[in-house]
Design an enzyme around this catalytic site. Sequence first.
Site, PDB file in Angstrom:
ATOM      1  N   CYS A 381       0.825  -1.207   0.000  1.00 10.48           N
ATOM      2  CA  CYS A 381       0.000   0.000   0.000  1.00 10.48           C
ATOM      3  C   CYS A 381       0.866   1.269   0.000  1.00 10.48           C
ATOM      4  O   CYS A 381       1.443   1.596  -1.014  1.00 10.48           O
ATOM      5  CB  CYS A 381      -1.019  -0.037   1.140  1.00 10.48           C
ATOM      6  SG  CYS A 381      -2.450   0.975   0.772  1.00 10.48           S
ATOM      7  N   HIS A 506      -3.581  -5.106   0.560  1.00  9.54           N
ATOM      8  CA  HIS A 506      -3.007  -5.548   1.843  1.00  9.54           C
ATOM      9  C   HIS A 506      -3.016  -7.075   1.952  1.00  9.54           C
ATOM     10  O   HIS A 506      -3.954  -7.638   2.523  1.00  9.54           O
ATOM     11  CB  HIS A 506      -3.809  -4.954   3.000  1.00  9.54           C
ATOM     12  CG  HIS A 506      -3.620  -3.490   3.163  1.00  9.54           C
ATOM     13  ND1 HIS A 506      -2.652  -2.952   3.969  1.00  9.54           N
ATOM     14  CD2 HIS A 506      -4.253  -2.448   2.580  1.00  9.54           C
ATOM     15  CE1 HIS A 506      -2.701  -1.631   3.902  1.00  9.54           C
ATOM     16  NE2 HIS A 506      -3.671  -1.295   3.067  1.00  9.54           N
ATOM     17  N   GLU A 508      -1.443  -8.912   3.901  1.00  8.16           N
ATOM     18  CA  GLU A 508      -1.292  -9.388   5.288  1.00  8.16           C
ATOM     19  C   GLU A 508      -2.619  -9.810   5.903  1.00  8.16           C
ATOM     20  O   GLU A 508      -2.644 -10.655   6.806  1.00  8.16           O
ATOM     21  CB  GLU A 508      -0.606  -8.313   6.159  1.00  8.16           C
ATOM     22  CG  GLU A 508      -1.415  -7.064   6.488  1.00  8.16           C
ATOM     23  CD  GLU A 508      -1.338  -5.963   5.436  1.00  8.16           C
ATOM     24  OE1 GLU A 508      -1.010  -6.264   4.266  1.00  8.16           O
ATOM     25  OE2 GLU A 508      -1.637  -4.794   5.780  1.00  8.16           O
TER      26      GLU A 508
END
Length: 544
Positions: A381, A506, A508
Site C-alpha cells: 500500500c 493488503h 497481510e
Amino acid sequence: MKVIVVSGGVISGLGKGITTSSLGRLLKARGIPVTILKIDPYLNVDAGTMNPYQHGEVFVLDDGTEADLDLGNYERFLGQSLSGTHNLTTGKIYRAVIEKERRGDYLGTTVQIIPHVTGEIKRTIREVAQTAGAEVILVEVGGTVGDIESMPFLEALRELSYELGEGHTAFVHTTLVPIVGPVGEAKTKPTQHSVRELRAIGIRPNLIIARGSAPLAADIKAKISLFCDVPPEAVISVPDQPTIYEVPLVLEAQGVGTRLTELLHLPDRPPDYAAWKEFLTTYRRSGGSIEVAIVGKYTELRDAYLSHIEAFHHVQGHLGVEVRLSWYDAEDIPKNPTLLARIEHADALLVPGGFGVRGVEGKVQAIEVSRTRRIPFLGVCYGFQIAAVEFARNVLGLASASSTEIEPETPDPVVCLLEQQKGLQGMGGTMRLGAQRVVLTPGSLIARTYGKTEVWERHRHRYEINPAYFDRFRAAGLAITGTSVDGRVESFEIADHPFFVGVQFHPEFLSRPEAPHPLYLGLVRAALARKEVPAPAARPPALS
Ligand code: GLN
C-alpha cells in the site's frame, strides 16, 4: 443458538482476543460450526478513524469494514472470513436505535438503555449467529468488567442468557494472576475483585482463564475456585506462550473443549488438530533464520503491524525457518546513517502501509537500498506508493517526484488521489475499501508467486499510481503486473531483481496459519535463496 461470552477483568491487553479465537478453534476442531462477534464498547462506529497508536492496526474485512484487530485473530484462528456485522460498537448500536426512533419504530415510548439499547444488542447477536449459520456464537466483550461503557452489553448478554435458558450460554472470564514480590507469589485478589464485579451485574462465570507469566499452582487454582464459586477444573491456567498458536492446545490439554460442550449440551466428538499441529511442529522445529527489516512509522507499537507479524509467523510454520523481524522507525533513518547500513545487511525489507508525511524520506532511502543492493522487497500500500516515488526520483531522474498526499504541489505527482475520492466529504468508511479483483500478468513474478493470474485482495487507500507515468515506469524497467478491473495499478515489479514487488492492496489480512500468504512466502523464499547464493554484485568479477 448457543452463546459463549468472553469477558475480561483486571486489565486490558490480556490476550482476550486470542482466548476467544482459541475457544472457537476448540469447537471447530470438534466439527461444530462457530462464529465470533467482537463488541467494542467505544462510541466510534468503527475502527477506521482511529490512530493505530490507540488501538493497533485497523483490520479490513472483505466487505470493506474497517474493524478492530481482533477480527484478524478470529479469521486466522478459525480460517474463516467474517463480515462487518461481526464487529459491534456502541456507535453502531446507538446509530441504529436513533434511526429507529426517528423513523417512529418506538412511537409513543420513552427510548431507554434498557430495553431498547439492550434489545438492539440482543437482536444483532441473534442475527449475526443466524446469518453465519453458526451453532455457537462467541461474543467477546472488549474492555474490562466495571467499565461504564461495557455495562449495556453485559446487561444484554445476561438477559440473552436468561432468555435462551439452561445449557445455552457459557460465561468465560479472562483475568490476570500477577506474580509479585521477591519470592514470585501469584496473587488472586485482582481476580476475586473482578469476578465480584461480574456477579454484581448478575453474571456468574463458568470458566476462569487465568493469564500470567507462569503456570498456576494447584493451591492457587483451588483458592480462585473457592473465592469465585467455580469448580477447580474450571480454573484454567494460560501462561505466556512462545507463539499464540499454542493457546488452543494449552486449553485443550486442560479439558476446556469438553467442558464447553458439557456446558452447552453439545456432543463432544474427538477434536481434529492435524493441520494445526503440523504448523506448530514446523514452527517449533525452525532451523536457521532470516532477518526481515520493517520500516514504518508506528514501530513503537507492534500491534500497529499485527497482521504483517502474523503473516511472517505463518511463513515460519510453513518453511521451518525462523523469521526475525527488525524494526526501524522511518523518521530515524535520515538522521542516523548507521540504520541504512544495518538495513543493507537484512535479508529482506518490508515497507507496510501508512498515511501522511512523517517518515516518508526514511522509507524512500530504505527502498533505494533494497532496489540497488538487490535485497528482496515487499511494498504494501503506502510502501508500494513510496516505492514508485523512489523509482521516479532515482531511476527516472524526476528529483521532485512525490505523492500528492505528501506534496500537494509536486511537479511530478507519480502518486495521486483516486478519481472517485475527489470531492468526497467525511472520513469514516470513505476510502477504496475491501476485497477487489486483481488481474495479474501471466508469467510475471507475482503471478508465479501466487500460482494464478486472478486474485481477490483487500484494500484500504485513497491514492493510486498516476496513469500518466505508466509508460515511463515501464520503459525504465518497473513492470506493471497487476491491475484492477477498472484499470488501476495493483502491483508492479522490477524484472532485473530477485524480488522487488509492490502491491496496492493488503496481503497481510489474508494470511492464515494453515495457509500462509504467497507474497510473504515468496519474499522469505527469495531472501533464503539470496542467502544461499551470494548476489552477483558480491561475487568476484568473472575472468575473461
Ligand atoms: N496513504 C495511502 C493512501 O491513502 C496508503 C494507504 C495505506 O497504506 N493503507 O492511498
